[in-house]
Design an enzyme around this catalytic site. Structure first.
Site, short mmCIF file in Angstrom:
data_model
loop_
_atom_site.label_atom_id
_atom_site.label_comp_id
_atom_site.label_asym_id
_atom_site.label_seq_id
_atom_site.Cartn_x
_atom_site.Cartn_y
_atom_site.Cartn_z
N LYS A 1 38.58 -62.13 -47.29
CA LYS A 1 39.24 -61.26 -48.43
C LYS A 1 38.28 -61.48 -50.01
CE LYS A 1 44.11 -60.85 -47.38
NZ LYS A 1 45.73 -61.46 -47.29
N LYS B 1 43.13 -55.04 -37.57
CA LYS B 1 44.66 -55.97 -37.06
C LYS B 1 45.93 -55.36 -38.72
CE LYS B 1 46.13 -59.50 -40.35
NZ LYS B 1 47.08 -59.86 -40.91
N LYS C 1 49.17 -54.86 -44.51
CA LYS C 1 49.67 -54.35 -45.98
C LYS C 1 48.63 -53.54 -46.51
CE LYS C 1 52.71 -58.96 -46.41
NZ LYS C 1 52.31 -60.20 -46.53
#
Ligand code: AQP
Length: 342
Positions: free
Chosen positions: A118, A201, A204
């Site tokens: 991230k 993956k 969102k």
């Protein structure tokens, strides 16, 4: 320390960062519902303090938090049976997180794959909160003395860190106070992959809406996304071994198995030899049958936001009956002077 010395209690959470998707449902929410059916206390949380470790538009955060609560309830979480909370309404999470910031080591945090993914290359510009995320997650769990945490595969490393923090706290202060929480990663779809790329993956934050099935998608959108899901030209194999090196085929079979509450082997015994042109309509039908009613119930609940807010307020009250005494004891162990009545 014996792991059985703590009363079993389940805790888990999801970030209200929008786009609740099939991966969150199969990897987490569906498991939460299974745990609720067992004879054990269950606490489920919208982790809004985690969500703001990356920028969230305030109005979107408010809406996503209520929508996530609607998603939990529409999926089968009963707010009378489980304790359903919004993290920021239970201040002991953040208070214990500070203590854990002082227990956890920088090196532990730097090794976290989620931090590396991230923060990317520009770590200097990432928020301090994103770096400290796993300490807050440990606090979320341990402020309930939770013994079991159902999560998707991607959270395994954070759960290991939670155990490290508990062990170091217990060792530093010479106590047997925090449990060694067990991650529970189970079911046929613990890592649901993107519908556009079977090596990524489902998430969102993927910019492609076609990569995921959102829990708010209607029947048409669900069927269309499955029809368009990336596949390969081969027929489906009859045994799991045949899914090796076929990430998209594996993903669709695992999703089918999880939705139909079967094992991958059982599904392949039925559909082995079929082409995707035959399998995809079967899968679309199953997904619409299982997911569309949840999406419809979510929209209905979203028209009753005052009810959602009351459920969260009541949940926080019930939660604080557990968390306040545990935080108080933690402060005592650490040596903080308690307030007295005046
Ligand atoms: N693809 C997935 N397959 C199985 N389980 C998944 N989970 C998330 N994605 C999958 C599980 O859902 C729970 C809540 O996740 P989260 O919202 O706290 O954060 P996340 O894992 O970061 O979810 P996303 O969708 O990947 O969000 P972004 O894009 O913001 O990073 C966890 O139990 C998780 O394992």
């Amino acid at each position: 320390m014996t792991e059985t010395s703590f009363t079993p209690r389940v805790f888990s959470g999801i970030q209200p960062s929008g786009n609740l998707h099939l991966g969150n449902y199969l990897g987490a929410v569906k498991r939460f519902v299974d745990w609720q059916a067992k004879d054990v206390e269950t606490v489920y949380c919208m982790v809004d303090l985690h969500a703001i470790t990356v920028w969230q538009n305030p109005a979107d955060l408010t809406k996503s938090t209520r929508e996530l609560c609607a998603g939990f309830i529409a999926s089968g979480i009963d707010p009378e049976q489980s304790i359903l909370i919004n993290q920021s309404q239970v201040p002991e999470h953040a208070q214990l997180a500070w203590i854990f910031n002082c227990v956890a080591r920088m090196g532990w945090m730097q090794r976290m794959t989620q931090w590396k993914d991230k923060a990317g290359k520009n770590t200097q510009n990432a928020s301090l909160g994103l770096f400290a995320y796993p300490a807050l997650m440990a606090a979320d769990i341990l402020v309930y003395h939770a013994t079991h945490v159902p999560v998707g595969e991607d959270q395994k490393q954070h759960l290991e860190l939670t155990r490290d923090i508990a062990a170091k706290f217990n060792n530093d202060y010479g106590v047997d106070f925090f449990p060694m929480t067990e991650p529970v990663i189970e079911g046929a779809a613990t890592r649901v992959m993107s519908l556009r790329d079977g090596t990524k993956k489902m998430s969102k934050s993927d910019p492609s809406d076609a990569s995921r099935i959102n829990m708010t998608d209607d029947a048409d959108a669900i069927a269309k996304k499955i029809r368009k899901a990336k596949t390969d030209p081969e027929a489906l194999p009859s045994e799991a071994e045949g899914l090796k090196e076929r990430p998209e085929a594996r993903n669709l079979i695992e999703i089918f198995a999880a939705l139909n509450e079967q094992s991958v082997d059982q599904v392949l015994a039925d559909v082995g030899g079929k082409q995707f042109s035959e399998f995809k309509p079967m899968m679309a039908e199953l997904a619409v049958e299982k997911l569309a009613p949840i999406g419809m119930e979510m929209s209905r609940l979203m028209n009753h936001q005052d009810e959602i807010d009351k459920i969260l307020t009541r949940g926080a009250e019930r939660a604080r009956a557990i968390t306040a005494p545990i935080l108080k004891q933690t402060y005592e162990i650490v040596g903080m002077v308690p307030p007295v009545s005046l």
